[in-house]
Design a protein around this motif. Structure first.
Motif, PDB file in Angstrom:
ATOM      1  N   ILE A 109       0.837  -1.204   0.000  1.00 21.88           N
ATOM      2  CA  ILE A 109       0.000   0.000   0.000  1.00 21.88           C
ATOM      3  C   ILE A 109       0.870   1.251   0.000  1.00 21.88           C
ATOM      4  O   ILE A 109       0.627   2.214  -0.745  1.00 21.88           O
ATOM      5  N   GLN A 110       1.894   1.237   0.837  1.00 22.92           N
ATOM      6  CA  GLN A 110       2.800   2.383   0.917  1.00 22.92           C
ATOM      7  C   GLN A 110       3.462   2.659  -0.420  1.00 22.92           C
ATOM      8  O   GLN A 110       3.517   3.815  -0.878  1.00 22.92           O
ATOM      9  N   SER A 111       3.942   1.626  -1.084  1.00 19.11           N
ATOM     10  CA  SER A 111       4.637   1.794  -2.356  1.00 19.11           C
ATOM     11  C   SER A 111       3.700   2.305  -3.443  1.00 19.11           C
ATOM     12  O   SER A 111       4.083   3.150  -4.265  1.00 19.11           O
ATOM     13  N   VAL A 112       2.466   1.800  -3.449  1.00 16.83           N
ATOM     14  CA  VAL A 112       1.490   2.264  -4.439  1.00 16.83           C
ATOM     15  C   VAL A 112       1.177   3.744  -4.222  1.00 16.83           C
ATOM     16  O   VAL A 112       1.145   4.540  -5.183  1.00 16.83           O
ATOM     17  N   LEU A 113       0.971   4.139  -2.975  1.00 16.19           N
ATOM     18  CA  LEU A 113       0.663   5.538  -2.683  1.00 16.19           C
ATOM     19  C   LEU A 113       1.822   6.456  -3.065  1.00 16.19           C
ATOM     20  O   LEU A 113       1.619   7.496  -3.719  1.00 16.19           O
ATOM     21  N   ALA A 114       3.034   6.091  -2.653  1.00 15.65           N
ATOM     22  CA  ALA A 114       4.188   6.950  -2.913  1.00 15.65           C
ATOM     23  C   ALA A 114       4.499   7.028  -4.406  1.00 15.65           C
ATOM     24  O   ALA A 114       4.777   8.113  -4.933  1.00 15.65           O
ATOM     25  N   THR A 115       4.433   5.880  -5.097  1.00 16.33           N
ATOM     26  CA  THR A 115       4.726   5.880  -6.530  1.00 16.33           C
ATOM     27  C   THR A 115       3.667   6.656  -7.306  1.00 16.33           C
ATOM     28  O   THR A 115       3.985   7.444  -8.206  1.00 16.33           O
ATOM     29  N   GLY A 116       2.402   6.443  -6.963  1.00 18.86           N
ATOM     30  CA  GLY A 116       1.330   7.183  -7.628  1.00 18.86           C
ATOM     31  C   GLY A 116       1.451   8.677  -7.419  1.00 18.86           C
ATOM     32  O   GLY A 116       1.269   9.468  -8.358  1.00 18.86           O
ATOM     33  N   LEU A 117       1.770   9.085  -6.188  1.00 23.35           N
ATOM     34  CA  LEU A 117       1.941  10.505  -5.898  1.00 23.35           C
ATOM     35  C   LEU A 117       3.098  11.092  -6.712  1.00 23.35           C
ATOM     36  O   LEU A 117       2.963  12.169  -7.326  1.00 23.35           O
ATOM     37  N   ALA A 118       4.230  10.381  -6.722  1.00 26.22           N
ATOM     38  CA  ALA A 118       5.411  10.902  -7.419  1.00 26.22           C
ATOM     39  C   ALA A 118       5.170  11.041  -8.915  1.00 26.22           C
ATOM     40  O   ALA A 118       5.557  12.043  -9.527  1.00 26.22           O
ATOM     41  N   LEU A 119       4.522  10.054  -9.515  1.00 27.91           N
ATOM     42  CA  LEU A 119       4.373  10.047 -10.973  1.00 27.91           C
ATOM     43  C   LEU A 119       3.223  10.926 -11.464  1.00 27.91           C
ATOM     44  O   LEU A 119       3.380  11.681 -12.429  1.00 27.91           O
ATOM     45  N   TRP A 120       2.069  10.810 -10.821  1.00 30.60           N
ATOM     46  CA  TRP A 120       0.859  11.413 -11.381  1.00 30.60           C
ATOM     47  C   TRP A 120       0.402  12.688 -10.682  1.00 30.60           C
ATOM     48  O   TRP A 120      -0.495  13.367 -11.168  1.00 30.60           O
ATOM     49  N   VAL A 121       1.019  13.028  -9.558  1.00 28.19           N
ATOM     50  CA  VAL A 121       0.690  14.286  -8.888  1.00 28.19           C
ATOM     51  C   VAL A 121       1.882  15.241  -8.914  1.00 28.19           C
ATOM     52  O   VAL A 121       1.744  16.418  -9.261  1.00 28.19           O
ATOM     53  N   LEU A 122       3.058  14.722  -8.579  1.00 28.77           N
ATOM     54  CA  LEU A 122       4.242  15.573  -8.506  1.00 28.77           C
ATOM     55  C   LEU A 122       4.998  15.650  -9.825  1.00 28.77           C
ATOM     56  O   LEU A 122       5.941  16.431  -9.949  1.00 28.77           O
ATOM     57  N   GLY A 123       4.602  14.837 -10.798  1.00 27.45           N
ATOM     58  CA  GLY A 123       5.176  14.942 -12.131  1.00 27.45           C
ATOM     59  C   GLY A 123       6.584  14.405 -12.268  1.00 27.45           C
ATOM     60  O   GLY A 123       7.355  14.894 -13.100  1.00 27.45           O
ATOM     61  N   LEU A 124       6.947  13.387 -11.472  1.00 24.95           N
ATOM     62  CA  LEU A 124       8.271  12.767 -11.624  1.00 24.95           C
ATOM     63  C   LEU A 124       8.387  12.178 -13.027  1.00 24.95           C
ATOM     64  O   LEU A 124       7.558  11.377 -13.448  1.00 24.95           O
ATOM     65  N   ASP A 125       9.416  12.573 -13.735  1.00 23.73           N
ATOM     66  CA  ASP A 125       9.600  12.163 -15.139  1.00 23.73           C
ATOM     67  C   ASP A 125      10.573  10.990 -15.197  1.00 23.73           C
ATOM     68  O   ASP A 125      11.765  11.144 -14.918  1.00 23.73           O
ATOM     69  N   VAL A 126      10.068   9.814 -15.542  1.00 24.68           N
ATOM     70  CA  VAL A 126      10.916   8.632 -15.677  1.00 24.68           C
ATOM     71  C   VAL A 126      10.762   8.073 -17.082  1.00 24.68           C
ATOM     72  O   VAL A 126       9.686   8.153 -17.681  1.00 24.68           O
ATOM     73  N   THR A 127      11.838   7.502 -17.602  1.00 24.81           N
ATOM     74  CA  THR A 127      11.822   6.937 -18.950  1.00 24.81           C
ATOM     75  C   THR A 127      11.174   5.561 -18.970  1.00 24.81           C
ATOM     76  O   THR A 127      10.489   5.193 -19.924  1.00 24.81           O
ATOM     77  N   GLY A 128      11.396   4.784 -17.911  1.00 24.56           N
ATOM     78  CA  GLY A 128      10.897   3.418 -17.863  1.00 24.56           C
ATOM     79  C   GLY A 128       9.459   3.322 -17.396  1.00 24.56           C
ATOM     80  O   GLY A 128       8.761   4.321 -17.212  1.00 24.56           O
ATOM     81  N   SER A 129       9.019   2.094 -17.182  1.00 25.72           N
ATOM     82  CA  SER A 129       7.642   1.812 -16.808  1.00 25.72           C
ATOM     83  C   SER A 129       7.361   2.159 -15.344  1.00 25.72           C
ATOM     84  O   SER A 129       8.209   1.949 -14.465  1.00 25.72           O
ATOM     85  N   ALA A 130       6.161   2.665 -15.110  1.00 21.82           N
ATOM     86  CA  ALA A 130       5.740   2.937 -13.734  1.00 21.82           C
ATOM     87  C   ALA A 130       5.675   1.659 -12.914  1.00 21.82           C
ATOM     88  O   ALA A 130       5.924   1.667 -11.705  1.00 21.82           O
ATOM     89  N   TRP A 131       5.352   0.531 -13.553  1.00 20.38           N
ATOM     90  CA  TRP A 131       5.277  -0.741 -12.842  1.00 20.38           C
ATOM     91  C   TRP A 131       6.652  -1.171 -12.335  1.00 20.38           C
ATOM     92  O   TRP A 131       6.768  -1.747 -11.245  1.00 20.38           O
TER      93      TRP A 131
END
Length: 245
Positions: A109-131
């Protein structure tokens, strides 16, 4: 080990945590708050957030899971709960695996929340897959859980459990490559960093940050982190004591 006893242990730990909102908040919300704070610390330089945000996405869950797990397990021993459980037909492996399952569930749960926040709210730009980013964050959180279970066997009080953080976590934090590339460190420090699991956690995040596909280095990094978590859990079961002397 017995599957039923392991699952029963995990269910008991989750029921106890349900009545401890502060621990739940520490595990689930603090990594998100730290990422949010970090984003706006670098508000004028989003490229800096992109460069270190992925690394910290793995480090924050590791630290919080280490802290909560070590204290919660120690509390079980000092209260006598652990001694009563081990007087029953419950193997040490069942107990450690049950704790790992319970805290591992919260780590998901913690990882899903933190990853979702970083990618889709804070706009963390990564080249690879979110998964893939989520996978590494989850493995890092599980490693923190394993380390917390392990060090709790050597602490006599909650204060001592917290004192293990500077000894176990801070050296890894300094040597993991977050502040400077590891190959630019003094050779002895570089050699030490090469055997520390947090170094591979950061490397795995950076692989996702820079490459669109799964690389050989990514497979190596995730395998090392997962292997270290399993090894530390086994050591935790071997060193588990019934009570604090």
């Amino acid at each position: 080990m017995n599957t039923y006893r392991t699952l029963a242990t995990a269910a008991r730990v989750l029921r106890q945590l349900r009545h401890d909102p502060r621990s739940i908040a520490l595990m689930l919300l603090v990594p998100c708050l730290m990422l949010l704070l970090l984003r706006y610390v670098f508000d004028g330089s989003p490229q800096t957030f992109d460069s270190i945000g992925a690394s910290l996405l793995g480090i924050f869950p590791l630290i919080t899971m280490f802290l909560v797990t070590s204290i919660a397990t120690l509390r079980e021993r000092t209260s006598g709960t652990l001694e009563r459980l081990l007087a029953m037909p419950l193997a040490k492996g069942d107990l450690i695996a049950g704790y790992a399952l319970a805290f591992g569930f919260l780590a998901v749960i913690q990882s899903v929340l933190a990853t979702g926040l970083a990618l889709w709210v804070l706009g963390l730009d990564v080249t690879g897959s979110a998964w893939l980013l989520l996978l590494v964050a989850l493995l890092d959180a599980l490693l923190g859980t394993a380390l917390g279970l392990f060090v709790s066997a050597f602490a006599a009080s909650e204060f001592q459990a917290v004192q293990f953080m500077p000894a176990v976590i801070f050296p890894q934090l300094l040597l993991c490559g977050l502040f400077t590339p590891r190959d630019q460190m003094q050779p002895v420090l570089e050699a030490i960093s090469n055997v520390l699991p947090m170094s591979y956690a950061v490397d795995g995040m950076n692989e996702v940050l820079r490459h669109p596909d799964i690389t050989g280095d990514f497979v190596r990094d995730t395998a090392v982190v997962a292997g270290c978590a399993v090894l530390v859990l086994a050591l935790g079961a071997a060193t588990l004591r019934r009570r604090t002397a």
